[in-house]
Enzyme design. Structure first.
Site, PDB file in Angstrom:
ATOM      1  N   LYS A 111     -47.580  -4.636 -19.455  1.00  0.00           N
ATOM      2  CA  LYS A 111     -48.029  -3.301 -19.888  1.00  0.00           C
ATOM      3  C   LYS A 111     -49.461  -3.118 -19.432  1.00  0.00           C
ATOM      4  O   LYS A 111     -50.226  -4.088 -19.356  1.00  0.00           O
ATOM      5  CB  LYS A 111     -47.966  -3.191 -21.424  1.00  0.00           C
ATOM      6  CG  LYS A 111     -47.975  -1.769 -21.918  1.00  0.00           C
ATOM      7  CD  LYS A 111     -46.567  -1.184 -21.885  1.00  0.00           C
ATOM      8  CE  LYS A 111     -46.516   0.240 -22.327  1.00  0.00           C
ATOM      9  NZ  LYS A 111     -45.122   0.667 -22.550  1.00  0.00           N
ATOM     10  N   ASP A 147     -45.741   5.934 -19.759  1.00  0.00           N
ATOM     11  CA  ASP A 147     -45.821   5.698 -21.206  1.00  0.00           C
ATOM     12  C   ASP A 147     -46.666   6.846 -21.778  1.00  0.00           C
ATOM     13  O   ASP A 147     -46.813   7.899 -21.118  1.00  0.00           O
ATOM     14  CB  ASP A 147     -46.436   4.330 -21.521  1.00  0.00           C
ATOM     15  CG  ASP A 147     -46.183   3.885 -22.967  1.00  0.00           C
ATOM     16  OD1 ASP A 147     -45.066   3.457 -23.283  1.00  0.00           O
ATOM     17  OD2 ASP A 147     -47.104   3.994 -23.808  1.00  0.00           O
TER      18      ASP A 147
HETATM   19  P1  NDP Z   1     -46.018  11.175 -24.571  1.00  0.00           P
HETATM   20  O1  NDP Z   1     -47.424  11.000 -24.148  1.00  0.00           O
HETATM   21  O2  NDP Z   1     -45.111  12.014 -23.746  1.00  0.00           O
HETATM   22  O3  NDP Z   1     -45.942  11.710 -26.077  1.00  0.00           O
HETATM   23  C1  NDP Z   1     -46.555  11.028 -27.125  1.00  0.00           C
HETATM   24  C2  NDP Z   1     -46.389  11.844 -28.387  1.00  0.00           C
HETATM   25  O4  NDP Z   1     -46.838  11.109 -29.491  1.00  0.00           O
HETATM   26  C3  NDP Z   1     -47.209  13.138 -28.369  1.00  0.00           C
HETATM   27  O5  NDP Z   1     -46.553  14.071 -29.167  1.00  0.00           O
HETATM   28  C4  NDP Z   1     -48.523  12.688 -28.997  1.00  0.00           C
HETATM   29  O6  NDP Z   1     -49.263  13.738 -29.593  1.00  0.00           O
HETATM   30  C5  NDP Z   1     -48.019  11.728 -30.053  1.00  0.00           C
HETATM   31  N1  NDP Z   1     -49.005  10.676 -30.296  1.00  0.00           N
HETATM   32  C6  NDP Z   1     -49.485   9.782 -29.412  1.00  0.00           C
HETATM   33  N2  NDP Z   1     -50.393   8.970 -29.971  1.00  0.00           N
HETATM   34  C7  NDP Z   1     -50.476   9.365 -31.248  1.00  0.00           C
HETATM   35  C8  NDP Z   1     -51.229   8.909 -32.340  1.00  0.00           C
HETATM   36  N3  NDP Z   1     -52.096   7.874 -32.223  1.00  0.00           N
HETATM   37  N4  NDP Z   1     -51.065   9.537 -33.520  1.00  0.00           N
HETATM   38  C9  NDP Z   1     -50.197  10.571 -33.620  1.00  0.00           C
HETATM   39  N5  NDP Z   1     -49.455  11.061 -32.615  1.00  0.00           N
HETATM   40  C10 NDP Z   1     -49.592  10.451 -31.451  1.00  0.00           C
HETATM   41  O7  NDP Z   1     -45.435   9.678 -24.692  1.00  0.00           O
HETATM   42  P2  NDP Z   1     -43.918   9.204 -24.748  1.00  0.00           P
HETATM   43  O8  NDP Z   1     -43.078  10.213 -25.426  1.00  0.00           O
HETATM   44  O9  NDP Z   1     -43.556   8.735 -23.392  1.00  0.00           O
HETATM   45  O10 NDP Z   1     -44.058   7.887 -25.666  1.00  0.00           O
HETATM   46  C11 NDP Z   1     -43.845   7.919 -27.075  1.00  0.00           C
HETATM   47  C12 NDP Z   1     -43.511   6.522 -27.556  1.00  0.00           C
HETATM   48  O11 NDP Z   1     -42.335   6.047 -26.898  1.00  0.00           O
HETATM   49  C13 NDP Z   1     -44.584   5.453 -27.296  1.00  0.00           C
HETATM   50  O12 NDP Z   1     -44.552   4.503 -28.331  1.00  0.00           O
HETATM   51  C14 NDP Z   1     -44.092   4.796 -26.000  1.00  0.00           C
HETATM   52  O13 NDP Z   1     -44.602   3.484 -25.853  1.00  0.00           O
HETATM   53  C15 NDP Z   1     -42.599   4.792 -26.266  1.00  0.00           C
HETATM   54  N6  NDP Z   1     -41.734   4.658 -25.086  1.00  0.00           N
HETATM   55  C16 NDP Z   1     -41.838   5.501 -24.016  1.00  0.00           C
HETATM   56  C17 NDP Z   1     -40.997   5.363 -22.946  1.00  0.00           C
HETATM   57  C18 NDP Z   1     -41.001   6.296 -21.794  1.00  0.00           C
HETATM   58  O14 NDP Z   1     -40.124   6.180 -20.942  1.00  0.00           O
HETATM   59  N7  NDP Z   1     -41.903   7.255 -21.714  1.00  0.00           N
HETATM   60  C19 NDP Z   1     -40.008   4.264 -22.880  1.00  0.00           C
HETATM   61  C20 NDP Z   1     -39.924   3.481 -24.106  1.00  0.00           C
HETATM   62  C21 NDP Z   1     -40.782   3.677 -25.143  1.00  0.00           C
HETATM   63  P3  NDP Z   1     -50.220  14.689 -28.699  1.00  0.00           P
HETATM   64  O15 NDP Z   1     -49.312  15.629 -27.973  1.00  0.00           O
HETATM   65  O16 NDP Z   1     -51.114  15.348 -29.673  1.00  0.00           O
HETATM   66  O17 NDP Z   1     -50.950  13.762 -27.775  1.00  0.00           O
HETATM   67  O1  2IT Z   2     -42.058   1.080 -23.301  1.00  0.00           O
HETATM   68  C1  2IT Z   2     -41.357   1.248 -22.293  1.00  0.00           C
HETATM   69  O2  2IT Z   2     -40.276   0.657 -22.140  1.00  0.00           O
HETATM   70  C2  2IT Z   2     -41.826   2.172 -21.257  1.00  0.00           C
HETATM   71  N1  2IT Z   2     -42.870   2.785 -21.436  1.00  0.00           N
HETATM   72  C3  2IT Z   2     -41.071   2.326 -19.971  1.00  0.00           C
HETATM   73  C4  2IT Z   2     -41.544   1.304 -18.999  1.00  0.00           C
HETATM   74  C5  2IT Z   2     -41.060   1.467 -17.590  1.00  0.00           C
HETATM   75  O3  2IT Z   2     -41.491   0.625 -16.797  1.00  0.00           O
HETATM   76  O4  2IT Z   2     -40.282   2.371 -17.272  1.00  0.00           O
END
Ligand code: NDP
Ligand code: 2IT
Length: 450
Positions: free
Chosen positions: A126, A166
């Site tokens: 990561k 992410d």
């Molecule tokens: P985005 O940046 O697209 O969205 C994140 C969301 O969470 C936004 O709504 C953001 O609010 C909110 N957020 C982020 N940090 C905080 C915080 N500290 N407190 C409150 N709200 C918060 O990210 P993703 O949707 O891609 O990721 C969301 C989660 O999913 C993470 O834990 C990530 O590690 C996990 N994940 C993502 C994957 C992917 O493919 N993208 C794969 C697997 C897991 P705001 O809009 O105000 O910033």
């Molecule tokens: O937490 C996760 O699995 C991700 N943010 C996706 C990682 C990736 O390499 O697609």
């Protein structure tokens, strides 16, 4: 004191001293693999417990970039290349002010086992930066991404370490990161996934994590003779994962009624207006308060404080709750409220969103719990499909990717359930997932020698 407790003690006194999140993740994994260790003394003979808790490499670098006023800005950049026993390092990059070595170590550690659970040959890593994308112009985002890659490009490679998306890193950022890598190396290598389609991205990658989460939940519920149809669901977050989870919930006939961002939460009892949500969060990159301005029946609750584990969305009665924002966003008090409101299932879209004492409560009350490293693995799995398409110059249609994603999520559930049965764990999917992932990594480590 047994070997597991000794390793936890060692971790606390050495590589986890100030790393609260990393220690939380590590402790959960180590405690839950006790039944595996009891049956496999070879893991102790090869000292796997101690070897697996130290990252292979922790890279830290300085990022200097120019903002729109031509002022030089400085941020910290990191990449934790934790374990590559199963294949090249693979994992996302996060841009958020909260990013620090502790957060990235926990995410990289979780990624090792998540990636192993998919059955694919990738290691765990990561990376990220404490850069805050909020309020930055498109040009500033581009400059920052270019500077990030310039400081770090010599540590990535299509068979070394493959980056991904992410929090704060979506197609736009990935495109700029990739573009800079190409300039610096004169290669078009598959060193990052979640690319825009125009740069060789995969159909269905942006929706894969959210869709995969719901496919996993559906498969799990099928096993319980239940379904999501007609059920009220609560979701936190309003980014990539949350939006696509909401979209798939609608396709399954469920009623998703909440979402949130870092500034507040929405409750829309008629069901979230998906098009409006996409417009506000994906196109305008604006705050959710505009949702309630445009949709009069919805309630907007501003977030007054940043207490870990608290979020208004968990106060809304629901059948299923999907934390899809960030780590430690569902604490004990909210867990109790969900239980009092008769919740039936928690499925984690975010990484480690549920706090340990909240998990304990869910387990005590027999609430079905789908852990992140299984339930959100659809994202990284489709990233690997993207890598294989890039390397073969052969592309899958959206339908093909979706079919493969459904199969992957279904197989993940089947293998975890099989592990639960083998170790007499009932529906303890947390232990089932940890044992399955750990075993695959440990066996690969032993096969490679020291
Ligand atoms: P985005 O940046 O697209 O969205 C994140 C969301 O969470 C936004 O709504 C953001 O609010 C909110 N957020 C982020 N940090 C905080 C915080 N500290 N407190 C409150 N709200 C918060 O990210 P993703 O949707 O891609 O990721 C969301 C989660 O999913 C993470 O834990 C990530 O590690 C996990 N994940 C993502 C994957 C992917 O493919 N993208 C794969 C697997 C897991 P705001 O809009 O105000 O910033
Ligand atoms: O937490 C996760 O699995 C991700 N943010 C996706 C990682 C990736 O390499 O697609």
């Amino acid at each position: 004191m047994d070997h597991i407790e000794q390793t936890i003690k060692l971790a606390r006194s050495t590589n986890c001293q100030d790393d609260k999140n990393f220690f939380q993740a590590l402790q959960e994994v180590l405690i839950s693999i006790k039944p595996l260790i009891a049956q496999h003394p070879e893991y102790l003979d090869h000292n796997i417990l101690q070897r697996i808790i130290y990252p292979n490499r922790e890279i830290r670098f300085k990022i200097e970039w120019l903002n729109d006023n031509n002022q030089t800005q400085v941020n910290n950049g990191y990449r934790i290349q934790f374990n590559n026993a199963l294949g090249p390092y693979k994992g996302g990059v996060r841009f958020h002010p909260s990013v620090n070595p502790d957060i990235l170590k926990f995410l990289a550690f979780e990624q090792i086992f998540k990636n192993a659970i998919t059955g694919l040959h990738i290691g765990g890593a990561k990376g990220g930066s404490d850069f805050d994308p909020k309020g930055k112009s498109d040009k500033e985002i581009m400059k920052f991404c270019q500077a990030f890659m310039t400081s770090f490009y010599n540590s990535v490679g299509s068979d070394v370490d493959i980056l991904g998306g992410d929090i704060g890193v979506g197609e736009r950022e990935v495109g700029y990161l990739f573009g800079q890598y190409k300039i610096l190396t004169n290669t078009y290598g598959s060193i990052i996934t979640s690319k825009p389609l125009s740069l060789g991205g995969s159909q269905g990658r942006s929706s894969a994590t959210g869709f995969g989460l719901i496919y996993f939940t559906q498969k799990l519920l099928e096993d319980q003779n239940e379904t999501l149809k007609g059920k009220i669901c609560t979701i936190s977050g309003s980014g990539n994962v949350a939006i696509h989870a909401i979209e798939k919930l609608y396709e399954m006939g469920a009623v998703p009624v909440t979402c949130s961002d870092s500034r507040g939460a929405i409750h829309d009892s008629n069901g979230i207006d998906l098009e409006l949500l996409k417009k506000i969060k994906l196109e305008r990159r604006a705050s959710l308060e505009y949702y309630a301005i445009e949709r009069k029946n919805a309630t907007y609750i501003k977030r007054e404080n940043y207490d870990e584990g608290s979020n208004y969305v968990w106060e809304v009665p629901c059948f299923a709750a999907f934390p899809c924002a960030t780590q430690n966003e569902l604490g004990k008090k909210c867990a109790q409220t969900l239980i009092d409101n008769d919740v039936k299932i928690i499925a984690e879209g975010a990484n480690m969103p549920t706090m340990p004492d909240a998990i304990d409560l869910f387990v005590k009350h027999n609430i079905i719990f789908a852990p992140a490293k299984a339930a959100n693995a659809g994202g990284v799995a489709v990233s690997v499909l993207e890598m294989s398409q890039n390397n073969s110059l052969n592309y899958f249609s959206a339908e093909e990717v979706d079919k493969k994603l459904q199969n992957i999520m279904s197989n993940i559930y089947i293998h975890i359930k099989k592990t639960c049965d083998e170790y007499d764990l009932g529906m303890d999917l947390i232990s089932g997932a940890n044992i399955l992932g750990f075993k695959r990594v440990a066996d690969a480590m032993i096969a490679q020698g020291v």
